[in-house]
Enzyme design. Structure first.
Site, PDB file in Angstrom:
ATOM      1  N   LYS A 116       0.798  -1.211   0.024  1.00 50.75           N
ATOM      2  CA  LYS A 116       0.022  -0.014  -0.051  1.00 50.75           C
ATOM      3  C   LYS A 116       0.828   1.397   0.132  1.00 50.75           C
ATOM      4  O   LYS A 116       0.474   2.422  -0.490  1.00 50.75           O
ATOM      5  CB  LYS A 116      -0.862   0.159   1.240  1.00 50.75           C
ATOM      6  CG  LYS A 116      -1.702  -1.275   1.535  1.00 50.75           C
ATOM      7  CD  LYS A 116      -2.811  -1.652   0.420  1.00 50.75           C
ATOM      8  CE  LYS A 116      -3.321  -2.954   0.663  1.00 50.75           C
ATOM      9  NZ  LYS A 116      -3.886  -3.615  -0.443  1.00 50.75           N
ATOM     10  N   LYS A 158      -1.555   1.912   9.828  1.00 50.66           N
ATOM     11  CA  LYS A 158      -1.822   0.656   8.839  1.00 50.66           C
ATOM     12  C   LYS A 158      -0.876  -0.297   8.565  1.00 50.66           C
ATOM     13  O   LYS A 158       0.289   0.187   8.517  1.00 50.66           O
ATOM     14  CB  LYS A 158      -2.342   1.237   7.685  1.00 50.66           C
ATOM     15  CG  LYS A 158      -3.454   2.458   7.829  1.00 50.66           C
ATOM     16  CD  LYS A 158      -4.258   2.807   6.406  1.00 50.66           C
ATOM     17  CE  LYS A 158      -5.509   3.634   6.589  1.00 50.66           C
ATOM     18  NZ  LYS A 158      -5.958   4.065   5.332  1.00 50.66           N
ATOM     19  N   GLY A 164      -8.578  -3.981   4.124  1.00 56.75           N
ATOM     20  CA  GLY A 164      -9.785  -4.417   4.812  1.00 56.75           C
ATOM     21  C   GLY A 164      -9.871  -4.183   6.355  1.00 56.75           C
ATOM     22  O   GLY A 164     -10.629  -4.921   7.174  1.00 56.75           O
ATOM     23  N   HIS A 208     -16.355   6.329   1.732  1.00 54.86           N
ATOM     24  CA  HIS A 208     -15.597   5.363   0.885  1.00 54.86           C
ATOM     25  C   HIS A 208     -16.169   5.245  -0.472  1.00 54.86           C
ATOM     26  O   HIS A 208     -17.197   4.859  -0.559  1.00 54.86           O
ATOM     27  CB  HIS A 208     -15.614   4.242   1.451  1.00 54.86           C
ATOM     28  CG  HIS A 208     -14.690   3.070   0.903  1.00 54.86           C
ATOM     29  ND1 HIS A 208     -13.926   2.113   1.523  1.00 54.86           N
ATOM     30  CD2 HIS A 208     -14.616   2.911  -0.426  1.00 54.86           C
ATOM     31  CE1 HIS A 208     -13.454   1.156   0.399  1.00 54.86           C
ATOM     32  NE2 HIS A 208     -13.974   1.586  -0.605  1.00 54.86           N
ATOM     33  N   ASN A 290      -7.801  -2.132  -5.500  1.00 56.42           N
ATOM     34  CA  ASN A 290      -8.026  -3.733  -5.826  1.00 56.42           C
ATOM     35  C   ASN A 290      -7.992  -4.205  -7.191  1.00 56.42           C
ATOM     36  O   ASN A 290      -8.325  -3.569  -8.168  1.00 56.42           O
ATOM     37  CB  ASN A 290      -9.582  -3.818  -5.291  1.00 56.42           C
ATOM     38  CG  ASN A 290      -9.903  -3.389  -3.933  1.00 56.42           C
ATOM     39  OD1 ASN A 290     -10.727  -2.494  -3.825  1.00 56.42           O
ATOM     40  ND2 ASN A 290      -9.176  -3.647  -2.867  1.00 56.42           N
ATOM     41  N   ARG A 292      -8.915  -6.874  -8.417  1.00 54.33           N
ATOM     42  CA  ARG A 292     -10.106  -8.260  -8.796  1.00 54.33           C
ATOM     43  C   ARG A 292     -11.357  -7.594  -9.091  1.00 54.33           C
ATOM     44  O   ARG A 292     -11.481  -6.513  -9.065  1.00 54.33           O
ATOM     45  CB  ARG A 292     -10.138  -8.859  -7.535  1.00 54.33           C
ATOM     46  CG  ARG A 292     -10.725  -8.148  -6.309  1.00 54.33           C
ATOM     47  CD  ARG A 292     -11.122  -8.564  -5.079  1.00 54.33           C
ATOM     48  NE  ARG A 292     -11.962  -7.775  -4.176  1.00 54.33           N
ATOM     49  CZ  ARG A 292     -11.425  -6.925  -3.329  1.00 54.33           C
ATOM     50  NH1 ARG A 292     -10.147  -6.920  -3.100  1.00 54.33           N
ATOM     51  NH2 ARG A 292     -12.114  -6.262  -2.450  1.00 54.33           N
ATOM     52  N   VAL A 295     -17.259  -7.865  -5.224  1.00 56.33           N
ATOM     53  CA  VAL A 295     -18.598  -8.187  -4.945  1.00 56.33           C
ATOM     54  C   VAL A 295     -19.552  -7.143  -5.615  1.00 56.33           C
ATOM     55  O   VAL A 295     -20.479  -7.586  -6.052  1.00 56.33           O
ATOM     56  CB  VAL A 295     -18.772  -8.312  -3.264  1.00 56.33           C
ATOM     57  CG1 VAL A 295     -20.193  -8.636  -2.900  1.00 56.33           C
ATOM     58  CG2 VAL A 295     -17.667  -9.194  -2.617  1.00 56.33           C
TER      59      VAL A 295
END
Ligand code: MV4
Length: 445
Positions: A116, A158, A164, A208, A290, A292, A295
């Site tokens: 990150k 972090k 997450g 977010h 991300n 991927r 969802v």
């Protein structure tokens, strides 16, 4: 185009990928654990291979079993879905060295974006605002405290290889910094195998907001607008919508352009998401990315009319991006309610058992992505997401009204679900007014 693809996942996303493959004329091979033998992803695919016992570690996370299943069945590519191996650079590299196409970005990109601190500095170099904080991972507790003082409290610690919410610590004053740092480090080491930490200014009750990106293998990239993902509890998103009530046309164009520029700089390929945090003064900052399919991708599909999973597969097979930025027109509002097998009355405790009454909602503007059927048994072994209910309307009010109606039509008997939570949320004045932030659910409960 691929002739045959292996789907390395389960649940609703495995069905989503199988459906996309069927529409593209691609044969599918699914994999399943012993307990998933009677699952729909096994039934809907052309072939299925049992890859181990119920525990994810020995089945859906077993890279050896999955690569073997792929080679034995002559699949040319693997779609990892989300979760499990989707952002595992080592797995993507294993695919490549076995001559299998990993449907996602190149493994080097997954590896680099998994750091990150590196991701932030790359994006900052392209001119994207990033959250003020340490420029590098911090190894010494003393230098950490100095940096925290420079940034000014409150700060957030972090994990550099986290995500997450795990391994995060908010620190409001200097005297609690060292203890928080030690705890964060231990947590990062045990959860991510790397204790590297970084520090950022802590932003109170932000939104977010994430941008959906599509990039092909030839340097073409576009964005598909944003998703508002502020409705979450303990870092689990509960409801997402697109577009966000906080983003106007000009802001969308600016953030989208920056996100695309960032993706071009790193040579991104495939579908991806650029995450931003937006503060109460409406300043936006890049947070992480991300690599991927997510969802919540259906809300973007509803407002753009783009089939993200089909485009992802086509681009992995070498197709050029089928759209230009100007082709993307957002239409109406879409909202997704994640329906989990959890009891909202008992602190969202997982609920397992056999579904003995089941009815799926329908009608205009309603989509349900689920692997459930009447008689299906929800087990303790996997994620509690059992259905996604997505509605689309000409405006936010219509999308909300449809979601409320569809939630009332939905019957899932035999287990507890988060449907009652969603019905309560849809009555919340702040939610209805679009006055939302990442602390709203905690304030409500
Ligand atoms: C933050 C933040 C405030 N300031 N970073 C949450 C998930 C992970 N992806 C990053 N997260 C956050 N990062 C800065 N600089 C607020 C969150 C955050 C959060 C933090 C602590 C406890 C609950 C939270 C819920 C949502 C977002």
């Amino acid at each position: 185009m691929f002739k045959r693809v292996l789907v390395a996942n389960r649940g609703e996303i495995a069905l989503r990928i199988i459906r996309a493959c069927q529409e593209l004329g691609i044969e599918t091979v699914s994999v399943h654990s012993e307990i998933d033998e009677d699952s729909l992803h096994v039934r809907f695919s052309d072939q299925s291979v049992c890859i181990g016992p119920p525990q994810s570690q020995s089945s859906y996370l077993s890279t050896k079993e999955i690569i073997s299943a792929c080679l034995v069945t002559n699949c040319e590519a693997i779609h990892p879905g989300y979760g499990f191996l989707a952002e595992n650079a080592q797995f993507a590299e294993m695919c490549e060295s076995n001559g299998i196409t990993f449907i996602g970005p190149p493994y080097e990109i997954i590896r680099r974006m998994g750091d990150k601190v590196y991701a932030k500095s790359e994006m900052e170099e392209t001119g994207i605002p990033v959250i003020p904080g340490s420029k590098e991972a911090i190894s010494k507790i003393g230098s950490g405290l100095e940096i925290a003082k420079d940034i000014g409290f409150p700060i957030i610690i972090k994990a550099a290889f986290g995500g997450g919410g795990k391994g995060m610590r908010i620190v409001t004053e200097g005297k609690t910094f060292k203890d928080a740092f030690k705890i964060a480090k231990t947590e990062a080491e045990s959860s991510f195998g790397d204790g590297s930490l970084y520090i950022e200014k802590y932003i109170q009750n932000p939104r977010h907001i994430e941008f959906q990106i599509l990039s092909d293998n030839y340097g073409n990239a576009i964005h598909l607008g944003e998703r508002e993902c502020s409705i979450q509890r303990r870092h689990q998103k509960l409801l997402e919508e697109s577009p966000s009530t906080a983003i106007d046309e000009a802001r969308r164009a600016k953030m989208g352009r920056l996100a695309v520029r960032g993706m071009k700089k790193i040579g991104y390929r495939s579908v991806g998401t650029v995450e931003f945090i937006v503060d109460q003064q409406n300043h936006f900052y890049f947070m992480e990315m991300n690599t991927r399919i997510q969802v919540e991708h259906p809300v973007t599909e509803f407002v753009t009319d783009v089939d993200l999973v089909k485009e992802q597969i086509k681009m992995a097979a070498g197709a050029k991006l089928a759209f230009k930025q100007g082709d993307i027109k957002l239409k109406g509002v879409a909202i997704e309610a994640r329906i989990n097998a959890e009891d909202p009355e008992k602190n969202f405790m997982p609920s397992v058992g056999k579904i003995d009454g089941f009815h799926i909602p329908g009608g205009p503007g309603v989509r349900v992505d689920t692997h459930l059927y009447s008689g299906y048994t929800v087990s303790q072994y996997y994620d509690s997401l059992i259905a996604k209910l997505i509605t689309h309307g000409s405006d936010r009010n219509e999308a909300i009204t449809r979601l409320r109606r569809a939630l009332n039509e939905f019957v899932i008997e035999g287990i507890k679900t988060t449907i009652p939570f969603h019905l309560k949320l849809l009555e919340n004045k702040n939610f209805i007014d679009g006055n939302i932030h990442t602390g709203l659910v905690d304030e409500m409960l």
